[in-house]
Design an enzyme around this catalytic site. Sequence first.
Site, short mmCIF file in Angstrom:
data_model
loop_
_atom_site.label_atom_id
_atom_site.label_comp_id
_atom_site.label_asym_id
_atom_site.label_seq_id
_atom_site.Cartn_x
_atom_site.Cartn_y
_atom_site.Cartn_z
N GLY A 46 1.11 1.81 -9.89
CA GLY A 46 1.38 3.44 -9.22
C GLY A 46 2.22 4.27 -9.92
O GLY A 46 3.38 3.69 -10.54
N ARG A 88 1.25 1.88 -20.27
CA ARG A 88 0.04 2.63 -19.65
C ARG A 88 -0.08 4.07 -20.20
O ARG A 88 0.97 4.67 -19.94
CB ARG A 88 0.10 2.38 -18.15
CG ARG A 88 0.10 0.77 -17.98
CD ARG A 88 -0.16 0.73 -16.42
NE ARG A 88 -1.56 0.73 -15.96
CZ ARG A 88 -1.99 0.92 -14.81
NH1 ARG A 88 -1.02 0.76 -13.80
NH2 ARG A 88 -3.16 1.20 -14.44
N GLN A 197 -6.55 -1.87 -4.76
CA GLN A 197 -5.56 -1.52 -4.22
C GLN A 197 -5.63 -1.19 -2.76
O GLN A 197 -4.51 -1.11 -2.12
CB GLN A 197 -4.88 -0.30 -5.00
CG GLN A 197 -4.43 -0.92 -6.58
CD GLN A 197 -5.64 -0.50 -7.42
OE1 GLN A 197 -6.83 -0.60 -7.31
NE2 GLN A 197 -5.33 -0.23 -8.94
N ASP A 238 -2.16 10.36 -10.85
CA ASP A 238 -1.30 9.76 -11.97
C ASP A 238 -0.94 11.10 -12.97
O ASP A 238 0.01 11.01 -13.67
CB ASP A 238 -2.20 8.88 -12.51
CG ASP A 238 -2.36 7.55 -11.92
OD1 ASP A 238 -2.97 7.58 -10.76
OD2 ASP A 238 -1.54 6.66 -12.28
N ASN A 248 -6.48 10.49 -11.02
CA ASN A 248 -5.86 9.58 -10.11
C ASN A 248 -6.95 8.31 -10.24
O ASN A 248 -8.15 8.54 -11.42
CB ASN A 248 -6.19 10.04 -8.60
CG ASN A 248 -5.30 9.21 -7.75
OD1 ASN A 248 -4.49 8.62 -7.93
ND2 ASN A 248 -5.84 8.83 -6.67
N LYS A 249 -6.79 7.18 -9.64
CA LYS A 249 -7.69 5.83 -9.61
C LYS A 249 -9.07 6.52 -9.56
O LYS A 249 -9.75 7.27 -8.74
CB LYS A 249 -7.32 5.19 -8.36
CG LYS A 249 -7.93 3.80 -8.28
CD LYS A 249 -7.91 3.18 -9.49
CE LYS A 249 -6.61 2.66 -9.92
NZ LYS A 249 -6.44 2.15 -11.44
O1 MRU Z 1 -3.65 1.47 -11.61
P1 MRU Z 1 -2.72 1.82 -10.51
O2 MRU Z 1 -2.78 1.04 -9.48
O3 MRU Z 1 -1.60 2.18 -11.25
O4 MRU Z 1 -3.44 3.32 -10.20
C1 MRU Z 1 -2.52 3.84 -9.23
C2 MRU Z 1 -3.17 5.24 -8.64
O5 MRU Z 1 -4.23 5.75 -9.10
C3 MRU Z 1 -2.28 5.91 -7.34
O6 MRU Z 1 -3.21 6.58 -6.74
C4 MRU Z 1 -1.35 6.98 -8.21
O7 MRU Z 1 -0.56 6.27 -9.12
C5 MRU Z 1 -0.59 7.54 -7.25
S1 MRU Z 1 0.87 6.35 -6.69
C6 MRU Z 1 1.82 7.47 -5.71
#
Ligand code: MRU
Length: 363
Positions: A46, A88, A197, A238, A248-249
């Site tokens: 996140g 990352r 997630q 992100d 975003n995801k």
């Molecule tokens: O790969 P992740 O689990 O780190 O991805 C997270 C996301 O895409 C969230 O939607 C994003 O980081 C926002 S968290 C407040």
Amino acid sequence: MLPTIEWKDDAVVMIDQRKLPGREIYVSCATAGEVARAIKTMVIRGAPAIGVAAAMGIALGMRRSKATGTKQFATEFQRTCDLLAATRPTAVNLFWAVERMKHAFAAAAHDGCSVDEIKQRLETEARGIHDADVESCRAIGAFGASLVPRDSRILTHCNAGALATAGYGTALGVIRAAAEQGKQITVLADETRPFLQGARLTAWELVKDGIDTTVITDNMTASMMRLGHVDLVVVGADRIAANGDVANKIGTYGVAVLAREHGIPFYVAAPMSTIDLSTPDGSHIPIEERPIREVTHVGTSRLTPEGARIRNPAFDVTPAKFVTAIVTERGIARPPFQESLERLAAGSPQPAASASLPLPAAR
Ligand code: MRU
């Protein structure tokens, strides 16, 4: 609410998000290298949480330094920052936090601090980043709740909750704030393949909070919208480019296109540390490719045949034209985002709700 990440004695301790919801296990990191590994392997994930972890990892690493002179200490500091920054690539909060730590270091060096004093300053900065993130989430929640009607069925993708931040959450912060105001909220949580997630983390958080939650597989979203089961969408981010494109995801883009087709508002909730005005548009955002095992396997069970090629881009970019509004701790940005985001970054006055809220320093 369980803490996502905290200092405990001489370590940075985080809940292992890979094990949820089955087991609540805590991972204790004693070195910067261990924090870096925890970020890379998704013990903590996140965007805002990654930034907080990086800052704490740097402070922890430098606390352990045996350097006696500031020159050697500075060399180690740079190496530690590079280590955390290489974990990352997509979430800009990570680089934002590393920059904050670098500024804290530079200010301490400029003030003529000793190695021990610099260590203290770095720790104070990391704690400040942690605490400010929780405050930001609360402010995002307060602004975002104003967009949520009294009876709302809200769809969210991935996990933008307490687990993805230092606490409270961004998208889930909006949902929590609306629920705390007494609004009747039900949530549809996309499972979010391949790391799940939504199914594992979002559902876990919301059920714990007593918020009515239904998990759906990602391929049910279109049908749910067509059947009229979704009033609004709220997701995290992100990285948000200067023109309002949102990384975003993976899967978020599809949700946004579907929302537009069905006339459903699509909101993005994120702190200012996610807004990257130096990135002009989404085409410049680096998209992380994660290990293919996340796709080929669930747990220890293999899903795909040997020999099939696999892709695993962890994020996608939603063009700004699909975004109804971006909710930040400084207020709500609406199209055209190029101007509204710049205004927020400059700290221009926002609607009344922001007046009593602390404003973090402009980036
Ligand atoms: O790969 P992740 O689990 O780190 O991805 C997270 C996301 O895409 C969230 O939607 C994003 O980081 C926002 S968290 C407040």
